[in-house]
Design a protein around this motif. Structure first.
Motif, PDB file in Angstrom:
ATOM      1  N   GLU A  41       0.852  -1.191   0.000  1.00 27.92           N
ATOM      2  CA  GLU A  41       0.000   0.000   0.000  1.00 27.92           C
ATOM      3  C   GLU A  41       0.892   1.247   0.000  1.00 27.92           C
ATOM      4  N   ASP A  42       0.493   2.242  -0.792  1.00 28.77           N
ATOM      5  CA  ASP A  42       1.257   3.498  -0.813  1.00 28.77           C
ATOM      6  C   ASP A  42       1.024   4.241   0.501  1.00 28.77           C
ATOM      7  N   PRO A  43       2.073   4.470   1.307  1.00 28.21           N
ATOM      8  CA  PRO A  43       1.874   5.143   2.602  1.00 28.21           C
ATOM      9  C   PRO A  43       1.269   6.539   2.424  1.00 28.21           C
ATOM     10  N   ALA A  44       1.448   7.137   1.252  1.00 27.94           N
ATOM     11  CA  ALA A  44       0.928   8.491   1.022  1.00 27.94           C
ATOM     12  C   ALA A  44      -0.516   8.483   0.507  1.00 27.94           C
ATOM     13  N   ASP A  45      -0.998   7.322   0.063  1.00 30.03           N
ATOM     14  CA  ASP A  45      -2.363   7.245  -0.487  1.00 30.03           C
ATOM     15  C   ASP A  45      -2.814   5.789  -0.399  1.00 30.03           C
ATOM     16  N   SER A  46      -3.645   5.487   0.608  1.00 33.73           N
ATOM     17  CA  SER A  46      -3.971   4.085   0.878  1.00 33.73           C
ATOM     18  C   SER A  46      -4.852   3.464  -0.209  1.00 33.73           C
ATOM     19  N   SER A  47      -5.305   4.255  -1.192  1.00 34.63           N
ATOM     20  CA  SER A  47      -6.094   3.658  -2.275  1.00 34.63           C
ATOM     21  C   SER A  47      -5.190   3.150  -3.402  1.00 34.63           C
ATOM     22  N   LYS A  48      -3.886   3.416  -3.278  1.00 32.61           N
ATOM     23  CA  LYS A  48      -2.955   3.028  -4.347  1.00 32.61           C
ATOM     24  C   LYS A  48      -1.923   2.024  -3.831  1.00 32.61           C
ATOM     25  N   VAL A  49      -1.308   1.304  -4.780  1.00 31.31           N
ATOM     26  CA  VAL A  49      -0.205   0.418  -4.399  1.00 31.31           C
ATOM     27  C   VAL A  49       1.081   0.834  -5.115  1.00 31.31           C
ATOM     28  N   LEU A  50       2.218   0.457  -4.508  1.00 35.18           N
ATOM     29  CA  LEU A  50       3.536   0.815  -5.058  1.00 35.18           C
ATOM     30  C   LEU A  50       3.918  -0.228  -6.108  1.00 35.18           C
ATOM     31  N   CYS A  51       3.402  -0.025  -7.303  1.00 38.84           N
ATOM     32  CA  CYS A  51       3.617  -1.038  -8.343  1.00 38.84           C
ATOM     33  C   CYS A  51       4.016  -0.394  -9.652  1.00 38.84           C
ATOM     34  N   MET A  52       4.395  -1.231 -10.574  1.00 41.48           N
ATOM     35  CA  MET A  52       4.865  -0.768 -11.882  1.00 41.48           C
ATOM     36  C   MET A  52       4.476  -1.774 -12.959  1.00 41.48           C
ATOM     37  N   ASP A  53       4.004  -1.272 -14.086  1.00 42.55           N
ATOM     38  CA  ASP A  53       3.856  -2.099 -15.288  1.00 42.55           C
ATOM     39  C   ASP A  53       4.736  -1.481 -16.359  1.00 42.55           C
ATOM     40  N   VAL A  54       5.384  -2.300 -17.148  1.00 42.13           N
ATOM     41  CA  VAL A  54       6.167  -1.777 -18.268  1.00 42.13           C
ATOM     42  C   VAL A  54       5.446  -2.135 -19.564  1.00 42.13           C
ATOM     43  N   ILE A  55       5.157  -1.097 -20.339  1.00 45.95           N
ATOM     44  CA  ILE A  55       4.418  -1.258 -21.594  1.00 45.95           C
ATOM     45  C   ILE A  55       5.416  -1.079 -22.738  1.00 45.95           C
ATOM     46  N   ALA A  56       5.604  -2.145 -23.516  1.00 46.08           N
ATOM     47  CA  ALA A  56       6.563  -2.057 -24.631  1.00 46.08           C
ATOM     48  C   ALA A  56       5.966  -1.257 -25.781  1.00 46.08           C
ATOM     49  N   PRO A  57       6.823  -0.601 -26.560  1.00 47.45           N
ATOM     50  CA  PRO A  57       6.318   0.248 -27.655  1.00 47.45           C
ATOM     51  C   PRO A  57       5.772  -0.550 -28.844  1.00 47.45           C
ATOM     52  N   GLU A  58       5.377   0.165 -29.871  1.00 52.22           N
ATOM     53  CA  GLU A  58       4.872  -0.410 -31.131  1.00 52.22           C
ATOM     54  C   GLU A  58       3.579  -1.202 -30.932  1.00 52.22           C
ATOM     55  N   GLY A  59       2.793  -0.822 -29.925  1.00 56.64           N
ATOM     56  CA  GLY A  59       1.501  -1.470 -29.733  1.00 56.64           C
ATOM     57  C   GLY A  59       1.577  -2.800 -29.017  1.00 56.64           C
ATOM     58  N   VAL A  60       2.755  -3.173 -28.534  1.00 52.23           N
ATOM     59  CA  VAL A  60       2.943  -4.497 -27.939  1.00 52.23           C
ATOM     60  C   VAL A  60       2.210  -4.657 -26.605  1.00 52.23           C
ATOM     61  N   GLY A  61       2.286  -3.641 -25.766  1.00 53.86           N
ATOM     62  CA  GLY A  61       1.611  -3.724 -24.465  1.00 53.86           C
ATOM     63  C   GLY A  61       2.504  -4.248 -23.369  1.00 53.86           C
ATOM     64  N   GLU A  62       1.876  -4.678 -22.272  1.00 55.56           N
ATOM     65  CA  GLU A  62       2.610  -5.015 -21.044  1.00 55.56           C
ATOM     66  C   GLU A  62       3.586  -6.177 -21.227  1.00 55.56           C
ATOM     67  N   ILE A  63       4.834  -5.940 -20.869  1.00 57.52           N
ATOM     68  CA  ILE A  63       5.800  -7.043 -20.848  1.00 57.52           C
ATOM     69  C   ILE A  63       6.293  -7.337 -19.438  1.00 57.52           C
ATOM     70  N   ILE A  64       6.129  -6.353 -18.523  1.00 62.02           N
ATOM     71  CA  ILE A  64       6.580  -6.535 -17.145  1.00 62.02           C
ATOM     72  C   ILE A  64       5.509  -6.042 -16.189  1.00 62.02           C
ATOM     73  N   GLY A  65       5.320  -6.804 -15.104  1.00 61.20           N
ATOM     74  CA  GLY A  65       4.503  -6.324 -13.986  1.00 61.20           C
ATOM     75  C   GLY A  65       5.314  -6.530 -12.718  1.00 61.20           C
ATOM     76  N   GLY A  66       5.353  -5.514 -11.854  1.00 60.62           N
ATOM     77  CA  GLY A  66       6.139  -5.675 -10.626  1.00 60.62           C
ATOM     78  C   GLY A  66       5.650  -4.744  -9.532  1.00 60.62           C
ATOM     79  N   SER A  67       6.282  -4.866  -8.362  1.00 59.84           N
ATOM     80  CA  SER A  67       5.869  -4.009  -7.246  1.00 59.84           C
ATOM     81  C   SER A  67       6.845  -4.110  -6.087  1.00 59.84           C
ATOM     82  N   GLN A  68       6.692  -3.168  -5.172  1.00 54.03           N
ATOM     83  CA  GLN A  68       7.227  -3.353  -3.831  1.00 54.03           C
ATOM     84  C   GLN A  68       6.207  -4.243  -3.118  1.00 54.03           C
ATOM     85  N   ARG A  69       6.665  -5.087  -2.209  1.00 55.40           N
ATOM     86  CA  ARG A  69       5.738  -6.025  -1.551  1.00 55.40           C
ATOM     87  C   ARG A  69       5.331  -5.505  -0.178  1.00 55.40           C
ATOM     88  N   GLU A  70       4.141  -5.899   0.236  1.00 55.25           N
ATOM     89  CA  GLU A  70       3.695  -5.504   1.579  1.00 55.25           C
ATOM     90  C   GLU A  70       4.529  -6.264   2.604  1.00 55.25           C
TER      91      GLU A  70
END
Ligand code: 4AD
Ligand code: MG
Length: 433
Positions: A335-364
């Motif tokens: 959970e984001d300590p600054a905003d409990s409605s959000k999580v500390l996560c990341m998705d990586v979207i590859a270019p050229e219309g490919v879309g998500e190649i990575i999903g990750g986060s800090q863990r609780e």
């Protein structure tokens, strides 16, 4: 005596006589000459057979040899600037192991179903050769990257007793004595345990999702690379993902030029992957989509494939999106300590219309918050007792991500569909060959 070599090393043997073992990819014959496109798995080379240089028996055998006949050819390697790879072979001897006629996959166009049903043979075609050799280079680059940075490879199990990424995409199977087991959706939870034992780790193996989607991005079995780092926050995870992608792309460019050429890949799209990836939040990405005429995005939802395509086409480099709403993400995200409605996560979207190649986060890492999240997601608490131990005994901030191998290879190769990036793709409607 000649030495047996492979096509990828032929340029080092100009002027020498060598032996090649492989298959006839294509042959054209004109009077006293055969021009054979020969392949041995490492590459393709033209072999010229002149009737005056070989036995009559060999010349005639080659005249009757069709596509995919297995051969051994002996000849002199000659430099030829016009030839791909810069060499061709002037044949002096050899033998036909098996003469083939009517190989089912001809140079003409075949439909995807026809080819997928013959995947065991389709792999021999030049395009598939290129894709699977690039896949190999991506795997080697990934392992090299982590090895150089002192990560330990600690693999996670494939059979698991519980879900990691939501219960709707689990493959269930009968284990022993009536016990149910599932095929793993992600090695992450075990990688977290491994990180607490070894500091910086990664696991790399097959993962399974009973995805009822027939999109060009979904496989039911795919490989995932999952690094996990103790004493790390989201920024560390984001930086690691960026350096990994830059390294992998540069290694493919360095080691797989003939393959990228065979795919007619626009190299400028890869050469610009140099780091400094754009980073935006989920809220900023939502705003873009809500204002986009072609988007059906609903505020607060997860991004669908068409949304990812829109975002993906906005930049030349991969786009990193952080801070998703808590209610659309997995239970383990911090959970984001600054905003409990959000999580500390990341998705990586590859270019050229490919879309998500990575999903990750800090863990609780907080035991009470994690207990609440497991309850909230209605997951079977008893199956997570071992995982909760990681928060009872020496809990630390930590994080990691998962990179989908086939999607990454698909992006680098410029593929339309992720299925070509798997040697034997498994999809909702296909488990054969
Ligand atoms: O975003 P996902 O679901 O993340 C996880 O599983 C985390 N536990 C990873 C982690 O933090 N260690 O999946 C990660 C990646 C996706 O970005 C995508 O590239 C790939 O795995 N992926 C698929 N690839 C092909 N077919 C599918 N059905 C896929 N589902 C996910
Ligand atoms: Mg994801």
């Amino acid at each position: 005596m000649t030495s047996t070599t492979s096509i990828q090393h032929l340029a080092q043997h100009v002027g020498e006589t060598v032996t090649l073992q492989g298959w006839l990819h294509h042959r054209t014959s004109k009077g006293k000459l055969h021009f054979i496109q020969f392949r041995d798995g490492t590459g393709f080379v033209q072999c010229v057979v002149s009737k005056s240089n070989v036995s009559e028996e060999l010349f005639d055998a080659l005249a009757g040899a069709g596509q995919e006949s297995s051969l051994e050819l002996e000849g002199e390697v000659k430099a030829d600037e016009r030839a791909p790879g810069g060499v061709e072979v002037s044949v002096q001897g050899g033998q036909v192991f098996q003469s083939v006629s009517e190989y089912p996959i001809t140079p003409k166009e075949h439909g995807p179903d026809f080819l997928l049903s013959r995947r065991h043979l389709w792999m021999r075609s030049k395009r598939q050769w290129a894709v699977l050799r690039i896949r190999d280079a991506v795997i080697t680059a990934i392992r090299g990257f982590f090895d150089e940075r002192d990560y330990l490879c600690v693999d996670s199990p494939m059979f698991t007793p519980a879900a990691c990424e939501g219960t709707s995409t689990l493959f269930e199977l009968d284990y022993f004595e009536g016990e149910k087991a599932f095929l793993t959706q992600s090695g992450q939870l075990y990688a977290e345990a491994s990180a607490m034992a070894f500091g910086k780790v990664y696991c790399f193996g097959p993962t399974f999702r009973a995805e009822k989607s027939k999109t060009r991005r979904h496989l039911t079995e795919f490989w995932m690379l999952e690094p996990e780092i103790a004493f790390a926050d989201l920024d560390d995870v984001v930086e690691l993902a960026e350096s990994l992608i830059v390294h992998v792309v540069s290694e493919v460019l360095r080691r797989r030029q003939p393959e990228l050429e065979a795919l007619e890949r626009d190299l400028s799209k890869l050469e610009c992957i140099k780091g400094g990836f754009p980073r935006i939040t989920y809220d900023a990405a939502s705003k873009i989509l809500l204002e986009h005429p072609d988007s059906e995005f609903v505020a607060g939802d997860d991004f669908g494939a068409p949304d990812e395509t829109i975002l993906s086409e906005m930049h030349d480099q991969p786009l990193m999106i952080t801070s998703y709403p808590k209610n659309i993400k997995a239970f383990y995200m911090k959970e984001d300590p600054a905003d409990s409605s959000k999580v500390l996560c990341m998705d990586v979207i590859a270019p050229e219309g490919v879309g998500e190649i990575i999903g990750g986060s800090q863990r609780e890492e907080n035991l009470d918050l994690l207990l609440a999240a497991i309850a909230e997601h209605e997951l079977p608490m008893e199956e997570f007792e071992w995982y909760l131990d990681l928060r009872r005994f020496g809990s630390v901030p930590h994080g990691g991500f998962g990179l989908g191998l086939e999607r990454t290879v698909g992006w680098i190769c410029g593929l339309e569909h992720v299925r070509e990036a798997a040697p034997y793709p498994r999809m909702m409607t296909r488990i054969r060959p």
